[in-house]
Enzyme design. Sequence first.
Site, PDB file in Angstrom:
ATOM      1  N   ASN A   1      11.097  62.300  22.122  1.00  9.01           N
ATOM      2  CA  ASN A   1      11.161  62.882  23.460  1.00  9.01           C
ATOM      3  C   ASN A   1      11.944  64.183  23.383  1.00  9.01           C
ATOM      4  OD1 ASN A   1      10.171  60.327  24.253  1.00  9.01           O
ATOM      5  ND2 ASN A   1      11.224  60.537  26.209  1.00  9.01           N
ATOM      6  N   ARG A   2      11.778  65.020  24.394  1.00  8.64           N
ATOM      7  CA  ARG A   2      12.593  66.212  24.519  1.00  8.64           C
ATOM      8  C   ARG A   2      13.932  65.819  25.120  1.00  8.64           C
ATOM      9  NH1 ARG A   2       9.901  70.954  23.954  1.00  8.64           N
ATOM     10  NH2 ARG A   2       7.756  70.695  24.598  1.00  8.64           N
TER      11      ARG A   2
END
Length: 222
Positions: A34-35
Amino acid sequence: IAAVFADGPLKGRHVVVTSGPTHEPLDPVRYIANRSSGRQGHAIAGALAALGARVTLVSGPVAIAPPPGVAIVAVETAADMLAAVEAALPADAAVCAAAVADFRPAERVTGKIKKIPGQPPAPIVLALNPDILATLSHHAARPGLVVGFAAETSNVIANAQDKLARKGCDWVVANDVSGDVMGGTENTVHLVTASGVEDWPRLPKAEVAARLAARIADALAK
Ligand code: CTP
Ligand code: CA
């Protein structure tokens, strides 16, 4: 070496904080993630420590340093993060700010997957990761206060209320990530609890952290 804890309303309390992304390896050179910069979670850990708490910060791979006064446990995958969180219990409170990868490649290939010219790549089969926040909320050693985050791009409050109910946590800090929040230094959040919704103004992430830490101290004092 004895750790020196700040004096404050959270003295004698233990809080577990998750932060950063998780990395889910596909093969030795590739992963799904994920960011997440880890900025908000790390700031919360620092703010809790500044109020006197003993803080265990379980963090996925990030480029920032842990705040002073917190014990950092560095992990890579969601499975590692869950194990580290459970190993850190008991705790008075937990804040799940990590952007945990919901899925991982079902198989971790031992050798690097090679491209074969002219051939389409094989599809990646995904498996569901454990939900750390939900697991904590239903744990035999459940912390007295369990706080989650909800990063949403639409229907922010409704989605956060749904997450609160679904996961069984006490509070959800909801934020709208449709703008430039990811990796940025400011955040606009709503504190969603069983008793209602509080809208906080757009604030530096450090200020969001300080307010949340103060609210946690108030709740634990009751
Ligand atoms: N979370 C977690 N473990 C997971 C997924 C999420 O602990 N495997 C936690 C996050 O740290 C956050 C909260 O759950 O505190 C909400 O995460 P979010 O990704 O917004 O919710 P999901 O339930 O994964 O739903 P979706 O991504 O589909 O919106
Ligand atoms: Ca998710």
